[in-house]
Design a protein around this motif. Structure first.
Motif, PDB file in Angstrom:
ATOM      1  N   VAL A 190       3.037   9.156  -5.420  1.00  0.00           N
ATOM      2  CA  VAL A 190       3.706   9.207  -4.118  1.00  0.00           C
ATOM      3  C   VAL A 190       3.601  10.617  -3.524  1.00  0.00           C
ATOM      4  O   VAL A 190       3.308  10.777  -2.333  1.00  0.00           O
ATOM      5  CB  VAL A 190       5.181   8.766  -4.268  1.00  0.00           C
ATOM      6  N   PHE A 194       2.266  -2.092  11.998  1.00  0.00           N
ATOM      7  CA  PHE A 194       1.933  -2.612  13.335  1.00  0.00           C
ATOM      8  C   PHE A 194       1.067  -1.584  14.038  1.00  0.00           C
ATOM      9  O   PHE A 194       1.345  -0.395  13.894  1.00  0.00           O
ATOM     10  CB  PHE A 194       3.209  -2.866  14.139  1.00  0.00           C
ATOM     11  N   LEU A 222       3.623  -5.439  -5.971  1.00  0.00           N
ATOM     12  CA  LEU A 222       4.462  -6.414  -5.253  1.00  0.00           C
ATOM     13  C   LEU A 222       5.174  -7.348  -6.219  1.00  0.00           C
ATOM     14  O   LEU A 222       6.344  -7.690  -6.015  1.00  0.00           O
ATOM     15  CB  LEU A 222       3.615  -7.211  -4.261  1.00  0.00           C
ATOM     16  N   ALA A 273       0.812  -1.223   0.000  1.00  0.00           N
ATOM     17  CA  ALA A 273       0.000   0.000   0.000  1.00  0.00           C
ATOM     18  C   ALA A 273       0.843   1.271   0.000  1.00  0.00           C
ATOM     19  O   ALA A 273       0.318   2.355  -0.257  1.00  0.00           O
ATOM     20  CB  ALA A 273      -0.945   0.004   1.200  1.00  0.00           C
ATOM     21  N   ARG A 294      12.892 -10.180  -1.332  1.00  0.00           N
ATOM     22  CA  ARG A 294      11.994 -10.600  -0.241  1.00  0.00           C
ATOM     23  C   ARG A 294      11.351 -11.929  -0.593  1.00  0.00           C
ATOM     24  O   ARG A 294      10.741 -12.065  -1.642  1.00  0.00           O
ATOM     25  CB  ARG A 294      10.929  -9.515   0.018  1.00  0.00           C
ATOM     26  N   THR A 299       7.190  -9.159  18.032  1.00  0.00           N
ATOM     27  CA  THR A 299       7.196  -7.917  17.253  1.00  0.00           C
ATOM     28  C   THR A 299       7.196  -6.704  18.188  1.00  0.00           C
ATOM     29  O   THR A 299       7.934  -5.733  17.981  1.00  0.00           O
ATOM     30  CB  THR A 299       5.960  -7.870  16.338  1.00  0.00           C
ATOM     31  N   THR A 345       7.228   3.451   1.806  1.00  0.00           N
ATOM     32  CA  THR A 345       7.574   4.594   0.953  1.00  0.00           C
ATOM     33  C   THR A 345       7.185   5.907   1.631  1.00  0.00           C
ATOM     34  O   THR A 345       7.979   6.851   1.695  1.00  0.00           O
ATOM     35  CB  THR A 345       6.834   4.465  -0.396  1.00  0.00           C
ATOM     36  N   ASP A 375       8.813 -13.188   0.458  1.00  0.00           N
ATOM     37  CA  ASP A 375       7.343 -13.168   0.456  1.00  0.00           C
ATOM     38  C   ASP A 375       6.768 -12.387  -0.722  1.00  0.00           C
ATOM     39  O   ASP A 375       5.572 -12.184  -0.795  1.00  0.00           O
ATOM     40  CB  ASP A 375       6.798 -12.646   1.795  1.00  0.00           C
ATOM     41  N   LYS A 426       3.208   1.930   2.708  1.00  0.00           N
ATOM     42  CA  LYS A 426       3.547   2.295   4.080  1.00  0.00           C
ATOM     43  C   LYS A 426       5.021   2.697   4.198  1.00  0.00           C
ATOM     44  O   LYS A 426       5.349   3.742   4.749  1.00  0.00           O
ATOM     45  CB  LYS A 426       3.270   1.113   5.033  1.00  0.00           C
TER      46      LYS A 426
HETATM   47  N1  UP5 Z   1       4.960   2.109  -4.499  1.00  0.00           N
HETATM   48  C1  UP5 Z   1       4.813   2.692  -3.281  1.00  0.00           C
HETATM   49  N2  UP5 Z   1       3.965   3.744  -3.365  1.00  0.00           N
HETATM   50  C2  UP5 Z   1       3.560   3.814  -4.664  1.00  0.00           C
HETATM   51  C3  UP5 Z   1       2.685   4.698  -5.373  1.00  0.00           C
HETATM   52  N3  UP5 Z   1       2.040   5.708  -4.780  1.00  0.00           N
HETATM   53  N4  UP5 Z   1       2.484   4.469  -6.699  1.00  0.00           N
HETATM   54  C4  UP5 Z   1       3.125   3.440  -7.325  1.00  0.00           C
HETATM   55  N5  UP5 Z   1       3.977   2.581  -6.710  1.00  0.00           N
HETATM   56  C5  UP5 Z   1       4.193   2.765  -5.389  1.00  0.00           C
HETATM   57  O1  UP5 Z   1       5.620  -0.090  -1.616  1.00  0.00           O
HETATM   58  C6  UP5 Z   1       5.444  -1.317  -2.289  1.00  0.00           C
HETATM   59  C7  UP5 Z   1       5.873  -1.162  -3.747  1.00  0.00           C
HETATM   60  O2  UP5 Z   1       5.031  -0.216  -4.388  1.00  0.00           O
HETATM   61  C8  UP5 Z   1       7.298  -0.608  -3.898  1.00  0.00           C
HETATM   62  O3  UP5 Z   1       7.900  -1.176  -5.007  1.00  0.00           O
HETATM   63  C9  UP5 Z   1       7.076   0.891  -4.078  1.00  0.00           C
HETATM   64  O4  UP5 Z   1       8.105   1.497  -4.803  1.00  0.00           O
HETATM   65  C10 UP5 Z   1       5.762   0.924  -4.814  1.00  0.00           C
HETATM   66  P1  UP5 Z   1       6.035  -0.038  -0.074  1.00  0.00           P
HETATM   67  O5  UP5 Z   1       6.204   1.381   0.291  1.00  0.00           O
HETATM   68  O6  UP5 Z   1       7.144  -0.968   0.169  1.00  0.00           O
HETATM   69  O7  UP5 Z   1       4.674  -0.596   0.565  1.00  0.00           O
HETATM   70  P2  UP5 Z   1       4.423  -1.279   1.963  1.00  0.00           P
HETATM   71  O8  UP5 Z   1       3.033  -0.954   2.327  1.00  0.00           O
HETATM   72  O9  UP5 Z   1       5.505  -0.940   2.908  1.00  0.00           O
HETATM   73  O10 UP5 Z   1       4.509  -2.795   1.496  1.00  0.00           O
HETATM   74  P3  UP5 Z   1       5.112  -4.065   2.232  1.00  0.00           P
HETATM   75  O11 UP5 Z   1       5.295  -5.105   1.195  1.00  0.00           O
HETATM   76  O12 UP5 Z   1       6.277  -3.715   3.062  1.00  0.00           O
HETATM   77  O13 UP5 Z   1       3.870  -4.424   3.160  1.00  0.00           O
HETATM   78  P4  UP5 Z   1       3.598  -5.656   4.037  1.00  0.00           P
HETATM   79  O14 UP5 Z   1       2.638  -5.157   5.036  1.00  0.00           O
HETATM   80  O15 UP5 Z   1       3.180  -6.826   3.244  1.00  0.00           O
HETATM   81  O16 UP5 Z   1       5.036  -6.032   4.591  1.00  0.00           O
HETATM   82  P5  UP5 Z   1       5.723  -5.859   6.016  1.00  0.00           P
HETATM   83  O17 UP5 Z   1       7.159  -5.739   5.799  1.00  0.00           O
HETATM   84  O18 UP5 Z   1       5.027  -4.847   6.813  1.00  0.00           O
HETATM   85  O19 UP5 Z   1       5.417  -7.292   6.658  1.00  0.00           O
HETATM   86  C11 UP5 Z   1       5.987  -8.440   6.068  1.00  0.00           C
HETATM   87  C12 UP5 Z   1       5.646  -9.659   6.906  1.00  0.00           C
HETATM   88  O20 UP5 Z   1       6.235  -9.519   8.196  1.00  0.00           O
HETATM   89  C13 UP5 Z   1       4.162  -9.894   7.177  1.00  0.00           C
HETATM   90  O21 UP5 Z   1       3.531 -10.580   6.118  1.00  0.00           O
HETATM   91  C14 UP5 Z   1       4.239 -10.743   8.436  1.00  0.00           C
HETATM   92  O22 UP5 Z   1       4.604 -12.073   8.126  1.00  0.00           O
HETATM   93  C15 UP5 Z   1       5.392 -10.085   9.179  1.00  0.00           C
HETATM   94  N6  UP5 Z   1       4.931  -9.053  10.127  1.00  0.00           N
HETATM   95  C16 UP5 Z   1       4.362  -9.461  11.321  1.00  0.00           C
HETATM   96  O23 UP5 Z   1       4.218 -10.647  11.588  1.00  0.00           O
HETATM   97  N7  UP5 Z   1       3.967  -8.512  12.218  1.00  0.00           N
HETATM   98  C17 UP5 Z   1       4.101  -7.181  11.989  1.00  0.00           C
HETATM   99  O24 UP5 Z   1       3.720  -6.374  12.859  1.00  0.00           O
HETATM  100  C18 UP5 Z   1       4.680  -6.760  10.770  1.00  0.00           C
HETATM  101  C19 UP5 Z   1       5.076  -7.716   9.862  1.00  0.00           C
END
Ligand code: UP5
Ligand code: MG
Length: 196
Positions: A182, A96, A132, A17, A141, A71, A21, A143, A19
């Motif tokens: 963005v 989180f 993604l 989504a 990554r 976490t 960035t 995932d 987050k």
């Molecule tokens: N991008 C960003 N903004 C854009 C825009 N406006 N227009 C076009 N493209 C845009 O962005 C994702 C991609 O989109 C990038 O390539 C970016 O350039 C582009 P990003 O900013 O990385 O989005 P984000 O929301 O941070 O996505 P992320 O993949 O990090 O989200 P997740 O929530 O899936 O990943 P997170 O790292 O938070 O969690 C990963 C795993 O960790 C979870 O699945 C879980 O297993 C674990 N986890 C927990 O268990 N507990 C927690 O509290 C947190 C994580």
């Protein structure tokens, strides 16, 4: 601990989504705010290996949530480090709490902090999947694959609704359309934080 009462903004939204960035931009441009990504903290802990690293990897590789206490403790440690090293007491907490269990764990040990806002980035799932998969070509990554992306969305759909509803009752939720540029998203988001 030596950590005083801090201001926190929770930044939520589906996988991809924006987050990370947005939080990175906010922390670069808004003085005093630091960015802590729960996912990044978990991936850094995973690198250390051991039983905890294995547990974290098993959850991430299946798109499931790591136990809340794990976490929560990593976030607390990172807040303490940022406070000790840089005097920071304002945190953008990215990804989180993403379940009721996460929020309960937070309340158990972190209730002295002020939860200013809960930002929710909203974007159609097909747009997110496209982002993604594109990122997965280079992110490294484990995932960012079709199979795990599907599981991440399932977890998100199961867990995030109830947690957002809980904060809505407290009047803290601000929804932001993130299927935009963005910089357009940044304009709305930074205003909300500056006025919180
Ligand atoms: N991008 C960003 N903004 C854009 C825009 N406006 N227009 C076009 N493209 C845009 O962005 C994702 C991609 O989109 C990038 O390539 C970016 O350039 C582009 P990003 O900013 O990385 O989005 P984000 O929301 O941070 O996505 P992320 O993949 O990090 O989200 P997740 O929530 O899936 O990943 P997170 O790292 O938070 O969690 C990963 C795993 O960790 C979870 O699945 C879980 O297993 C674990 N986890 C927990 O268990 N507990 C927690 O509290 C947190 C994580
Ligand atoms: Mg992220």
């Amino acid at each position: 601990s030596a950590l005083p009462s801090c201001q926190v903004v929770f930044v939520l939204g589906g996988p991809g989504a924006g987050k990370g960035t947005q939080c990175q931009l906010l922390s670069e441009r808004l003085p005093g705010w630091a960015h802590l990504s729960a996912g990044d903290l978990l991936r850094a802990e995973r690198k250390k290996g051991g039983e905890l690293g294995d547990l974290i990897n098993e959850k991430i590789a299946n798109g499931q949530l790591v136990p809340s206490e794990v976490t929560c403790k990593l976030i607390e440690n990172a807040m303490e480090d940022a406070y000790k090293e840089h005097g920071i007491d304002k945190f953008l907490i990215d990804g989180f709490p993403r379940s009721i269990g996460n929020a309960d764990a937070w309340k158990t040990t972190m209730s002295r902090h002020q939860e200013k806002l809960v930002l929710c980035f909203e974007c159609p799932e097909e747009v997110l999947v496209g982002r993604l998969l594109e990122r997965g070509k280079t992110s490294g990554r484990n995932d960012d694959t079709v199979e795990v992306i599907r599981k991440r969305f399932q977890t998100y759909r199961d867990e995030e609704g109830p947690i957002v509803a809980l904060y809505e009752k407290e009047g803290k939720v601000r929804k932001i359309a993130s299927d935009r540029s963005v910089e357009d998203i940044y304009k709305d988001t930074s205003l909300l934080i500056q006025n919180c």
